[in-house]
Design an enzyme around this catalytic site. Structure first.
Site, PDB file in Angstrom:
ATOM      1  N   HIS A  63      42.055  45.627  37.726  1.00  0.00           N
ATOM      2  CA  HIS A  63      42.628  45.744  39.077  1.00  0.00           C
ATOM      3  C   HIS A  63      41.491  45.615  40.095  1.00  0.00           C
ATOM      4  O   HIS A  63      40.734  46.561  40.313  1.00  0.00           O
ATOM      5  CB  HIS A  63      43.310  47.107  39.191  1.00  0.00           C
ATOM      6  CG  HIS A  63      44.178  47.305  40.396  1.00  0.00           C
ATOM      7  ND1 HIS A  63      44.235  46.427  41.449  1.00  0.00           N
ATOM      8  CD2 HIS A  63      45.041  48.315  40.697  1.00  0.00           C
ATOM      9  CE1 HIS A  63      45.086  46.893  42.352  1.00  0.00           C
ATOM     10  NE2 HIS A  63      45.588  48.027  41.918  1.00  0.00           N
ATOM     11  N   GLY A  64      41.404  44.458  40.701  1.00  0.00           N
ATOM     12  CA  GLY A  64      40.350  44.234  41.696  1.00  0.00           C
ATOM     13  C   GLY A  64      40.913  44.172  43.107  1.00  0.00           C
ATOM     14  O   GLY A  64      40.267  43.623  44.007  1.00  0.00           O
ATOM     15  N   ALA A  65      42.128  44.733  43.296  1.00  0.00           N
ATOM     16  CA  ALA A  65      42.840  44.582  44.572  1.00  0.00           C
ATOM     17  C   ALA A  65      42.993  45.920  45.295  1.00  0.00           C
ATOM     18  O   ALA A  65      42.494  46.957  44.852  1.00  0.00           O
ATOM     19  CB  ALA A  65      44.217  43.972  44.296  1.00  0.00           C
ATOM     20  N   HIS A  66      43.658  45.856  46.453  1.00  0.00           N
ATOM     21  CA  HIS A  66      44.266  47.007  47.154  1.00  0.00           C
ATOM     22  C   HIS A  66      43.312  48.094  47.639  1.00  0.00           C
ATOM     23  O   HIS A  66      43.726  49.216  47.879  1.00  0.00           O
ATOM     24  CB  HIS A  66      45.350  47.659  46.259  1.00  0.00           C
ATOM     25  CG  HIS A  66      46.457  46.715  45.899  1.00  0.00           C
ATOM     26  ND1 HIS A  66      47.408  46.996  44.968  1.00  0.00           N
ATOM     27  CD2 HIS A  66      46.759  45.471  46.356  1.00  0.00           C
ATOM     28  CE1 HIS A  66      48.253  45.980  44.860  1.00  0.00           C
ATOM     29  NE2 HIS A  66      47.872  45.035  45.702  1.00  0.00           N
TER      30      HIS A  66
ATOM     31  N   TYR B  18      40.739  49.558  46.036  1.00  0.00           N
ATOM     32  CA  TYR B  18      40.186  50.466  45.023  1.00  0.00           C
ATOM     33  C   TYR B  18      38.774  49.999  44.646  1.00  0.00           C
ATOM     34  O   TYR B  18      38.232  49.082  45.257  1.00  0.00           O
ATOM     35  CB  TYR B  18      41.141  50.547  43.824  1.00  0.00           C
ATOM     36  CG  TYR B  18      42.502  51.078  44.223  1.00  0.00           C
ATOM     37  CD1 TYR B  18      42.633  52.359  44.764  1.00  0.00           C
ATOM     38  CD2 TYR B  18      43.647  50.292  44.117  1.00  0.00           C
ATOM     39  CE1 TYR B  18      43.878  52.848  45.168  1.00  0.00           C
ATOM     40  CE2 TYR B  18      44.897  50.772  44.522  1.00  0.00           C
ATOM     41  CZ  TYR B  18      45.002  52.054  45.047  1.00  0.00           C
ATOM     42  OH  TYR B  18      46.219  52.537  45.462  1.00  0.00           O
TER      43      TYR B  18
HETATM   44  C1  LIG Z   1      56.178  52.264  43.404  1.00  0.00           C
HETATM   45  C2  LIG Z   1      55.062  51.270  43.482  1.00  0.00           C
HETATM   46  C3  LIG Z   1      53.893  51.482  42.762  1.00  0.00           C
HETATM   47  C4  LIG Z   1      52.849  50.528  42.783  1.00  0.00           C
HETATM   48  N1  LIG Z   1      51.763  50.716  41.987  1.00  0.00           N
HETATM   49  C5  LIG Z   1      50.858  49.707  41.835  1.00  0.00           C
HETATM   50  C6  LIG Z   1      49.842  49.767  40.844  1.00  0.00           C
HETATM   51  O1  LIG Z   1      49.743  50.725  40.064  1.00  0.00           O
HETATM   52  N2  LIG Z   1      48.991  48.727  40.758  1.00  0.00           N
HETATM   53  C7  LIG Z   1      49.077  47.624  41.565  1.00  0.00           C
HETATM   54  O2  LIG Z   1      48.278  46.686  41.434  1.00  0.00           O
HETATM   55  N3  LIG Z   1      50.038  47.540  42.525  1.00  0.00           N
HETATM   56  C8  LIG Z   1      50.934  48.531  42.645  1.00  0.00           C
HETATM   57  N4  LIG Z   1      51.964  48.401  43.558  1.00  0.00           N
HETATM   58  C9  LIG Z   1      52.069  47.174  44.366  1.00  0.00           C
HETATM   59  C10 LIG Z   1      53.006  46.180  43.693  1.00  0.00           C
HETATM   60  O3  LIG Z   1      52.518  45.770  42.426  1.00  0.00           O
HETATM   61  C11 LIG Z   1      53.228  44.934  44.587  1.00  0.00           C
HETATM   62  O4  LIG Z   1      52.012  44.253  44.753  1.00  0.00           O
HETATM   63  C12 LIG Z   1      53.823  45.289  45.948  1.00  0.00           C
HETATM   64  O5  LIG Z   1      54.834  46.272  45.849  1.00  0.00           O
HETATM   65  C13 LIG Z   1      54.444  44.051  46.621  1.00  0.00           C
HETATM   66  O6  LIG Z   1      55.432  43.485  45.806  1.00  0.00           O
HETATM   67  P1  LIG Z   1      57.017  43.621  46.137  1.00  0.00           P
HETATM   68  O7  LIG Z   1      57.195  43.076  47.532  1.00  0.00           O
HETATM   69  O8  LIG Z   1      57.699  42.801  45.084  1.00  0.00           O
HETATM   70  O9  LIG Z   1      57.369  45.076  46.060  1.00  0.00           O
HETATM   71  C14 LIG Z   1      52.980  49.355  43.574  1.00  0.00           C
HETATM   72  C15 LIG Z   1      54.159  49.175  44.327  1.00  0.00           C
HETATM   73  C16 LIG Z   1      55.190  50.088  44.280  1.00  0.00           C
HETATM   74  C17 LIG Z   1      56.455  49.830  45.063  1.00  0.00           C
END
Ligand SMILES: Cc1cc2nc3c(=O)[nH]c(=O)nc-3n(C[C@H](O)[C@H](O)[C@H](O)COP(=O)(O)O)c2cc1C
Length: 356
Positions: A176-179, A181
């Site tokens: 996981h290199g995103a978001h 972290y």
């Molecule tokens: C409940 C929830 C938990 C999430 N947990 C993670 C995670 O553990 N790792 C990650 O890379 N993204 C996580 N995300 C982000 C999602 O993978 C995704 O990138 C984001 O929700 C946008 O996609 P969507 O529009 O289809 O919801 C999470 C999103 C939601 C809604």
């Protein structure tokens, strides 16, 4: 009539992915102190495979016990019990002809002391997000600047967790290199102000990601997949662009393409938004500089958006639609009118209400 691109297979290495739809990684915060998710969370993942998803990602698995955790109730994969708990889940997903991939992360500066047994928050630099931490209602604590010992130790956590996933039978591993972290903290000058070998130029900021990928690759058999997730946004200070320019982002994609990874997973808020003040979206900007398969995610919620996203990417991932609609894959196939779910609606993920 020929079937939509969405339901055509896609080949990555020896894997024939049966359609183009995957369950995006979703943290569920369901584990107790054993760091093993609740059974209904496991059942949810299996059911999504049964209902047609070709790829099922796990929630972000925490890579070490010292400083990697960012949210309550996260899971780990380093004890025999943790590994054994995942094994039947992986088998059940594979029985449906789907692929199981474990995502792992270190949360970096998004931690707070009490959430980690060692009471530490570590990051490339002592820089905190501007916003307060919604989990504590307080500002994020100033992180300890990681020294070489911390860097090496954290990499061992990624390696041990990857080994656990292989032992549990997973088809693939995602770094996981995103978001916003830890890996993303190093990649971005928004959070990396170092002047040593791990900071400064884009190449130096990439060094930590490179070392993690190389170390993890060594413990993954050749027949498994290694994917890397990247984004230009973080869960704190969401409006900030984590890469300064399109050129900087593309440099990172080019460096990633030279690494031993099989897929780049690009995470966006909205897959079709133009990025970096260009008239091109993130998948297009990524595609310009890589031949690797691309996964794309962000508000893909019905058949038209799925087909549209697949003009620029190879595989689509969905989080909220997958979370809240057990029949999403079949509903996409039939072209049903579907809702775009909000983040508030998705908060049910963090409750103990079992999802269908
Ligand atoms: C409940 C929830 C938990 C999430 N947990 C993670 C995670 O553990 N790792 C990650 O890379 N993204 C996580 N995300 C982000 C999602 O993978 C995704 O990138 C984001 O929700 C946008 O996609 P969507 O529009 O289809 O919801 C999470 C999103 C939601 C809604």
């Amino acid at each position: 009539m020929s079937e939509s691109i969405i339901f055509s297979p896609f080949q990555v290495k020896s894997f024939t992915i049966k359609n183009r739809i995957g369950v995006a990684p979703m943290t569920r915060m369901s584990s107790s102190s054993d760091s093993i998710p609740r059974q209904d969370v496991f059942d949810f993942l299996i059911r999504r495979a049964k209902n047609g998803a070709a790829i099922v990602y796990t929630e972000a698995i925490v890579t070490d016990y010292e400083s990697a955790q960012g949210y309550p109730g996260q899971a780990r994969m380093v004890t025999q019990r943790q590994i054994e708990s995942w094994r039947p889940v992986v088998r059940a997903i594979q029985k449906e002809g789907s692929i199981a991939i474990m995502q792992m992360f270190h949360c970096g500066r998004m931690a707070w002391p009490e959430i980690n047994p060692a009471n530490r928050v570590i990051a490339p630099s002592a820089i905190i997000p501007k916003q307060i931490n919604p989990m504590t209602g307080e500002p994020y604590p100033v992180p300890d600047i990681m020294g070489q010992f911390d860097i090496d130790h954290v990499i061992v956590g990624f390696v041990e967790t990857a080994k656990g996933a292989i032992e549990a039978g997973f088809d693939g591993i995602e770094i996981h290199g995103a978001h916003g972290y830890l890996i993303n903290n190093f990649l971005s000058s928004y959070s990396n102000a170092r002047s040593d070998a791990y900071g400064g130029s884009v190449e130096s900021r990439f060094r930590f990601a490179h070392e993690v990928i190389q170390a993890v690759k060594k413990v993954i058999p050749d027949d498994r997949l290694l994917t890397f997730r990247i984004s230009n946004w973080g869960v704190a200070d969401m409006e900030a662009s984590l890469f300064n320019t399109k050129t900087e982002y593309q440099k990172i994609i080019k460096m990633l393409s030279k690494e031993p990874i099989d897929v780049i997973s690009v995470s966006t808020y909205q897959y079709k938004d133009n990025a970096f003040e260009t008239d091109r979206n993130m998948a297009q900007i990524t595609r310009e500089v890589t031949d690797l398969p691309i996964m794309i995610c962000g508000q893909i919620y019905n058949k038209p958006s799925a087909e549209d996203a697949l003009t620029d990417a190879d595989i689509i991932l969905s989080a909220k639609s997958m979370l809240l609609n057990p029949n999403w894959v079949e509903d996409v196939r039939s072209g049903k009118d579907l809702p775009l779910y909000t983040s508030e609606e998705a908060n049910v993920a963090y409750t103990d209400k079992p999802l269908q």
